[in-house]
Design a protein around this motif. Sequence first.
Motif, short mmCIF file in Angstrom:
data_model
loop_
_atom_site.label_atom_id
_atom_site.label_comp_id
_atom_site.label_asym_id
_atom_site.label_seq_id
_atom_site.Cartn_x
_atom_site.Cartn_y
_atom_site.Cartn_z
N ASP A 95 36.57 -30.84 20.48
CA ASP A 95 35.70 -29.73 20.90
C ASP A 95 36.34 -28.39 20.58
OD1 ASP A 95 34.10 -31.74 21.93
OD2 ASP A 95 34.32 -31.11 24.04
N ALA A 96 37.66 -28.30 20.78
CA ALA A 96 38.36 -27.05 20.48
C ALA A 96 38.31 -26.74 18.99
CB ALA A 96 39.81 -27.14 20.96
N ILE A 97 38.46 -27.76 18.16
CA ILE A 97 38.36 -27.56 16.72
C ILE A 97 36.94 -27.14 16.36
CG2 ILE A 97 38.50 -28.68 14.46
CD1 ILE A 97 40.66 -30.55 15.74
N ALA A 98 35.95 -27.80 16.94
CA ALA A 98 34.55 -27.48 16.66
C ALA A 98 34.23 -26.04 17.04
CB ALA A 98 33.62 -28.43 17.41
N LEU A 99 34.78 -25.58 18.14
CA LEU A 99 34.50 -24.21 18.59
C LEU A 99 34.90 -23.19 17.53
CD1 LEU A 99 33.45 -22.45 20.88
CD2 LEU A 99 35.76 -22.44 21.82
N THR A 100 35.97 -23.45 16.80
CA THR A 100 36.40 -22.52 15.76
C THR A 100 35.55 -22.62 14.50
OG1 THR A 100 38.02 -24.00 14.73
CG2 THR A 100 38.79 -22.66 16.59
N ALA A 101 34.80 -23.72 14.34
CA ALA A 101 34.05 -23.94 13.11
C ALA A 101 32.54 -23.75 13.24
CB ALA A 101 34.34 -25.36 12.59
N ILE A 102 32.03 -23.81 14.45
CA ILE A 102 30.57 -23.71 14.62
C ILE A 102 30.12 -22.28 14.34
CG2 ILE A 102 28.71 -23.75 16.35
CD1 ILE A 102 30.05 -26.16 17.60
N ASP A 103 29.06 -22.20 13.53
CA ASP A 103 28.42 -20.91 13.28
C ASP A 103 26.91 -21.12 13.29
OD1 ASP A 103 27.72 -22.00 10.78
OD2 ASP A 103 29.34 -20.97 9.73
N GLU A 104 26.16 -20.12 12.85
CA GLU A 104 24.70 -20.19 12.92
C GLU A 104 24.10 -21.28 12.04
OE1 GLU A 104 25.98 -17.65 9.67
OE2 GLU A 104 26.41 -17.47 11.79
N ARG A 105 24.87 -21.82 11.10
CA ARG A 105 24.36 -22.89 10.23
C ARG A 105 24.34 -24.25 10.94
NH1 ARG A 105 28.55 -22.21 5.60
NH2 ARG A 105 29.74 -21.88 7.48
N VAL A 106 25.07 -24.39 12.03
CA VAL A 106 25.14 -25.66 12.75
C VAL A 106 23.96 -25.73 13.72
CG1 VAL A 106 26.50 -27.10 14.30
CG2 VAL A 106 27.64 -25.74 12.52
#
Length: 140
Positions: A95-106
């Motif tokens: 989840d921590a890794i995802a938080l840094t990678a999620i943007d409006e495209r997800v």
Amino acid sequence: MGATLAIDTSAGTTVALVRNGVVVAESNHDNTMGHAETVAVAIAEVLAVAPDAQVISVVVGRGPAPFTGLRVGIASAMMFAEGAKAQLSGVVSLDAIALTAIDERVTPSTPLLITTDARRKEVYYALYSGLNAHGVPIRV
């Protein structure tokens, strides 16, 4: 203002000191077998950068990861939080890794896949569809 000490031993050993949402200091040790030997060193390294920091919360990675490494990180976080009288929280490392990678495209129709090495030719993974109202990654 108080600081947060973040500890993750789901891969190597990573410790960071965060104040007002900004990483003040970070220590990374890539050795995936030496958590017990490096976690205290990493904590000392980040606290030396900001000796005046008052740690009011400790966040620890909960994995997925091999049990021994997680146990070292979680035990260290628990003891530090107890000694500092700080709040303790656990976070799923993916989840921590995802938080840094999620943007409006997800989105639910265009999810984000996060993978990490589980060794033995296997991976840990989680699929995310965006952030909830609190800014937390939504695992699907």
